[in-house]
Design an enzyme around this catalytic site. Structure first.
Site, PDB file in Angstrom:
ATOM      1  N   LYS A 161      23.789   5.103  33.575  1.00 42.87           N
ATOM      2  CA  LYS A 161      24.625   5.026  32.227  1.00 42.87           C
ATOM      3  C   LYS A 161      25.991   5.221  32.552  1.00 42.87           C
ATOM      4  CE  LYS A 161      23.366   6.909  27.894  1.00 42.87           C
ATOM      5  NZ  LYS A 161      21.700   7.335  27.357  1.00 42.87           N
TER       6      LYS A 161
ATOM      7  N   SER B 195      20.409   4.994  23.108  1.00 39.88           N
ATOM      8  CA  SER B 195      21.730   5.033  23.587  1.00 39.88           C
ATOM      9  C   SER B 195      21.838   4.059  25.245  1.00 39.88           C
ATOM     10  CB  SER B 195      23.099   6.194  23.110  1.00 39.88           C
ATOM     11  OG  SER B 195      22.537   6.952  24.470  1.00 39.88           O
TER      12      SER B 195
ATOM     13  N   SER C 242      16.755   8.273  23.632  1.00 40.33           N
ATOM     14  CA  SER C 242      17.696   7.278  24.228  1.00 40.33           C
ATOM     15  C   SER C 242      17.237   6.474  25.643  1.00 40.33           C
ATOM     16  CB  SER C 242      19.325   8.047  24.626  1.00 40.33           C
ATOM     17  OG  SER C 242      19.971   8.129  23.648  1.00 40.33           O
TER      18      SER C 242
HETATM   19  N1  GLN Z   1      19.438   7.789  18.756  1.00 43.41           N
HETATM   20  C1  GLN Z   1      20.051   9.145  18.677  1.00 43.41           C
HETATM   21  C2  GLN Z   1      20.966   9.353  18.681  1.00 43.41           C
HETATM   22  O1  GLN Z   1      21.669   9.011  17.713  1.00 43.41           O
HETATM   23  C3  GLN Z   1      19.334   9.622  19.977  1.00 43.41           C
HETATM   24  C4  GLN Z   1      20.645   9.507  21.371  1.00 43.41           C
HETATM   25  C5  GLN Z   1      20.675  10.158  22.246  1.00 43.41           C
HETATM   26  O2  GLN Z   1      19.037  10.535  23.069  1.00 43.41           O
HETATM   27  N2  GLN Z   1      21.447  10.329  23.376  1.00 43.41           N
HETATM   28  O3  GLN Z   1      21.097  11.049  18.407  1.00 43.41           O
END
Ligand code: GLN
Length: 482
Positions: free
Chosen positions: A76, A151, A175
């Site tokens: 990532k 994400s 994410s």
């Molecule tokens: N979707 C969640 C957010 O937007 C979690 C994101 C993540 O785990 N990086 O904060």
């Protein structure tokens, strides 16, 4: 030949049935052919991967035996890689080339892994669909009109489409686990502190954790073995050494008490997801485990508390992008004007929303009402889990309330997007290990994952149960892509 697990590739490499060079070419060819449709990668390290493969082949011929020698992985793009652009899918870091490797990257390299490329994400890991990438959205290999989740959508899609042997993602509120569910791959968020955060671009430091995305649970165990363990460069890393996860998977599993929180199967859960999960629970029972109801009374407050705590930490972490030290810089009349223009042009809409929310929540006079309150709620959630773990060895919940949604479906409504993580966020709030495991499909063949949660440091037990259920279900997880 495609869709072999990482462990299978490793065996073929060891037995010299395939060379690292051939394996890298296999993946580069698939990326050239399929990634224009999926767009999982932001950067493909073609030349560097070939060079590393040559080196791996030399070491394999010399009889060297390292856990990941010659295995090509995707990372990532919020994890720092020395000499390789690390953008966080943000304009503000578009040309940032880190001068150092994250601890996890150092460890992967020391284990002989090959860095194939860097994968797409929501800008600074803020989002649930990868549509917040400043560059382009990634598409779901099961249906390219749908999102891969986020994400870590690029990593999940790359694993699902077999564009790498395995990948790393990061998980602050879901994410890793939510995109794993949307793409039908295994995704694991380890216990907070199991994996060093050194070199992971910080979003919300008290919640962030790096973890694997792979095609099998055993592959996840192997990657965790390599990347996890104490690191003196991260003060929140657990000082105790890790167990041997792969060896733990081989041990027979005694009957477990599996806790089903009644609050997690109520309103908001799609009926198709519920049907698939209920079938998986019956399968778990057939394996000799006991299903019992438990309660997490404060579950519904996790999401609102997260949207105070995570933006508050983000607003502080992201203060460093000022156009001075590194990254994008806009021209301005004076210093203040330069700061303003750099940050207004460098960050996307969602990142700005979080910075503003977080700054507001931390500002004088509001701190007590927001940040402190949210921290108290966090304590209640931790206690809920402690209580539930008195009744159960593991807790089973959905990984996501819905299967993959369509591109554009939720981009106009941040609240709808935030709801994607109702079942994953509580696990970050309590610092627990959570495995997202493929357990079935909807009627139109979209994958559905179950989330398996353990007490702190019970990562090995979570993986062992996941592996047993995976074997019992024996799903065909190859998307209809070629
Ligand atoms: N979707 C969640 C957010 O937007 C979690 C994101 C993540 O785990 N990086 O904060």
């Amino acid at each position: 030949m495609e869709h072999r697990s990482l462990l299978e590739w490793r065996e073929s490499l060891r037995r010299r049935e395939i060379s690292a060079r051939e394996l890298v070419e296999y993946y580069l060819e698939r990326i050239r052919r399929l990634d224009p449709k999926i767009k999982a990668y932001l950067t493909v390290c073609e030349e560097e991967a070939r060079r590393q493969a040559q080196e791996a082949d030399r070491r394999l011929s010399a009889g060297e035996d390292l856990p990941l020698l010659g295995v090509p992985l995707a990372i990532k793009d919020n994890i720092c890689t020395r000499g390789v652009r690390t953008t966080c899918a943000s304009r503000i870091l578009e040309n940032f080339v880190p001068p150092y490797d994250a601890t996890v990257i150092e460890r992967l390299k020391a284990a002989g892994a090959i860095l194939l490329g860097k994968t797409n994400l929501d800008e600074f890991a803020m989002g649930s669909s990868t549509e917040n990438s400043a560059f382009f959205p990634t598409r779901n290999p099961w249906d390219t009109e749908r999102v891969p989740g986020g994400s870590s959508g690029g990593s999940a899609a790359a694993v699902a489409a077999d564009l790498c042997a395995g990948a790393l993602g990061s998980d602050t509120g879901g994410s890793i686990r939510q995109p794993a569910s949307f793409c039908g791959v295994v995704g694991f968020k380890p216990t907070y502190g199991r994996v060093s955060r050194y070199g992971l671009v910080a979003f919300a430091s008290s919640l962030d954790q790096i973890g694997p995305l792979t095609r099998t649970v055993a592959d996840t165990a192997l990657l965790l073995q390599v990347i996890g363990g104490p690191d003196e460069r991260d003060t929140t890393s657990w000082p105790e050494p890790q167990p041997d996860y792969l060896a733990e998977l081989e041990k027979p599993l005694s009957p477990l008490r599996l806790g089903i929180p009644k609050e997690a199967f109520g309103e908001g859960l799609s009926s198709e997801v519920r049907r698939v999960l209920e079938e998986a629970l019956r399968e778990a029972e057939k394996l000799g485990h006991e299903i019992r109801e438990v309660s997490l009374p404060h579950l519904e407050y996790a999401l609102p508390a997260y949207y105070i705590i995570a933006p508050a930490e983000a607003s502080s972490n992201l203060a460093r992008y000022d156009g001075v030290k590194y990254g994008f810089r806009a021209q301005g009349r004076d210093l203040i004007d330069m700061y303003k223009k750099t940050r207004s042009r460098g960050f996307g809409a969602e990142v700005k929303r979080r910075i503003m929310l977080g700054t507001y929540a931390l500002s004088a006079g509001y701190y007590e009402a927001f940040y402190r309150k949210a921290s108290q709620v966090r304590t209640l959630i931790i206690r809920d889990f402690e209580e539930a773990f008195r009744q159960a060895d593991l807790i089973l919940m959905p990984a996501s309330p819905t299967p993959a949604f369509r591109l554009g479906e939720k981009t106009d409504d941040p609240l709808k997007m935030y709801l994607s993580d109702i079942y994953t966020i509580p696990v970050n709030m309590a610092g627990l290990p959570g495995l997202s495991l493929p357990v079935g499909f909807t009627e139109n063949r979209l994958p559905v994952n179950l989330q398996i949660i353990g007490p702190q440091l019970a990562d090995a037990l979570v993986l062992a149960f996941g592996r047993a259920l995976e074997a019992a279900l024996a799903l065909d997880l190859k998307p209809p892509l070629e």
